[in-house]
Write an enzyme that holds these catalytic residues in place. Structure first.
Site, mmCIF file in Angstrom:
data_model
loop_
_atom_site.group_PDB
_atom_site.id
_atom_site.type_symbol
_atom_site.label_atom_id
_atom_site.label_comp_id
_atom_site.label_asym_id
_atom_site.label_seq_id
_atom_site.Cartn_x
_atom_site.Cartn_y
_atom_site.Cartn_z
ATOM 1 N N PRO A 123 0.824 -1.211 0.000
ATOM 2 C CA PRO A 123 0.000 0.000 0.000
ATOM 3 C C PRO A 123 0.854 1.256 0.000
ATOM 4 C CG PRO A 123 -0.755 -1.579 1.652
ATOM 5 C CD PRO A 123 0.548 -2.091 1.138
ATOM 6 N N GLU A 124 0.505 2.187 -0.869
ATOM 7 C CA GLU A 124 1.196 3.472 -0.897
ATOM 8 C C GLU A 124 0.435 4.470 -0.041
ATOM 9 O OE1 GLU A 124 4.044 4.329 -2.112
ATOM 10 O OE2 GLU A 124 4.597 2.755 -3.535
ATOM 11 N N LYS A 166 2.717 6.051 6.523
ATOM 12 C CA LYS A 166 1.861 4.902 6.249
ATOM 13 C C LYS A 166 1.338 4.263 7.537
ATOM 14 C CE LYS A 166 4.354 3.801 1.998
ATOM 15 N NZ LYS A 166 5.068 2.757 1.243
ATOM 16 N N ASN A 209 8.360 3.074 -2.663
ATOM 17 C CA ASN A 209 9.197 2.784 -3.825
ATOM 18 C C ASN A 209 8.599 3.323 -5.121
ATOM 19 O OD1 ASN A 209 11.503 1.425 -5.045
ATOM 20 N ND2 ASN A 209 10.010 -0.022 -5.875
ATOM 21 N N ARG A 266 -0.097 -11.389 3.973
ATOM 22 C CA ARG A 266 1.307 -11.814 4.005
ATOM 23 C C ARG A 266 1.946 -11.707 5.390
ATOM 24 N NH1 ARG A 266 4.608 -9.616 -1.051
ATOM 25 N NH2 ARG A 266 5.971 -11.240 -0.214
ATOM 26 N N LYS A 298 22.645 14.988 2.832
ATOM 27 C CA LYS A 298 22.652 13.553 2.560
ATOM 28 C C LYS A 298 23.622 13.219 1.422
ATOM 29 C CE LYS A 298 19.220 12.829 5.458
ATOM 30 N NZ LYS A 298 19.351 12.021 6.682
ATOM 31 N N TYR A 320 -8.327 -13.696 6.300
ATOM 32 C CA TYR A 320 -7.074 -13.000 6.577
ATOM 33 C C TYR A 320 -7.265 -11.845 7.554
ATOM 34 C CZ TYR A 320 -5.656 -15.544 2.389
ATOM 35 O OH TYR A 320 -5.393 -16.530 1.471
#
Length: 306
Positions: free
Chosen positions: A2-3, A59, A185, A125, A166, A106
């Site tokens: 999930p984004e 998130k 990602n 998962r 950085k 689930y």
């Protein structure tokens, strides 16, 4: 995985439809996902509590109850929130159809409210985590997060100064949740493409203009996706202007950019036998280069990238 827009969509669904007294709670006997206490103890502490608000940072999603502690959800790879009693035309990912199994096998946390609405947090998962925290904002892992990419994006000067400190690759910096919380990602790939910055370029080599473009791409992603969250249409292709949910993102991104469709030709290597590549005409340069398993346009190349 999930984004951030999907987690925000879940927060909005809970905020609108799941406020009320918890009449019944069911917590799965899964000590991998249920963290910090026994599932039975968590179940006992949720019953007779009232959900008053839903919050998010990065998130991480948590439900504020009428008295501490709050229940916190870390979505992991496949975590999702489903609400029974909400029409399927709203919050496409969160709605439950009549023919669907309920609660899912689930399901890790299933809550029944006095309003008749039921909410379930599922994880196929088992990379998700569910916790009870006295003060989520002051407790790990939420307290270790950086500013939220949607609600707390730093101003131009602060953002540029933070990036300049950085020395690692800029994509790794964006994925560092202690730097900016919520960029995953896929979103990192997208904002880097929109700002024409190579994913492997060292962050310290970015100019002020690069940082301004990068911050603008993050901000634009927030603006365009926020207006589409409630309908389940989470993203808009910058070229063809078509909107799509995250379920269609990989198929849409598989189209060739030269036809004006999306950012990359492919992100994941195919297991089938690859087709023979076309030979370029004499004098024509290949517009694509490979970094890791991601193909990017050569105009994303930057300083320090070989």
């Amino acid at each position: 995985m999930p984004e951030l827009p999907e987690v925000e969509a879940a927060r909005r669904a809970v905020e609108l439809h799941c406020k009320g007294l918890i009449c019944r709670a069911s917590v799965a006997d899964d000590t991998t996902v249920i963290e910090g206490m026994a599932p039975f103890d968590m179940q006992r502490r949720l019953v007779a509590k009232r959900i008053v608000a839903a919050h998010r940072k990065g998130k991480q999603l948590w439900l504020e109850l009428d008295e501490p502690p709050s229940i916190c959800f870390q979505f992991g790879m496949a975590g999702a929130v489903y609400v029974k009693g909400v029409k399927s035309t709203k919050y496409v990912r969160s709605a439950v159809k009549d023919e669907d199994e309920w609660p899912s096998k689930y399901s890790k946390v299933h809550l029944v409210l006095d309003t008749g609405v039921e909410m379930s947090f599922t994880d196929k998962r088992r990379f998700a985590r569910v916790r009870l925290l006295q003060d989520p904002r002051l407790s790990p892992p939420i307290s270790e997060l950086g500013p939220d990419a949607y609600t707390e994006l730093p101003d131009e000067t602060t953002f540029a100064d933070s990036v300049a400190k950085k020395k690692t690759a800029i994509k790794a910096v964006l994925l560092d949740q202690s730097f900016i919380a919520g960029i995953g990602n896929w979103i990192a790939d997208e904002v880097l493409y929109q700002s024409r910055i190579h994913p492997e370029q060292p962050a310290s080599t970015l100019t002020a203009i690069d940082c301004e473009r990068l911050r603008g791409a993050i901000k634009e992603g927030k603006r365009s996706s926020s207006s589409l969250l409630a309908e389940g249409r989470l993203l808009m292709c910058r070229s063809c202007r078509s909107t799509m949910g995250f379920q269609r993102r990989r198929r849409h991104r598989g189209r060739n950019l030269s036809r004006g469709k999306w950012t990359t030709r492919t992100k994941w290597k195919k297991r089938r036998k690859p087709r023979q590549r076309r030979r370029l005409s004499p004098g024509r340069k290949n517009p694509w280069t490979t970094t890791g398993n991601l193909m990017v346009m050569t105009n994303q190349r930057g300083k320090g990238v070989q």
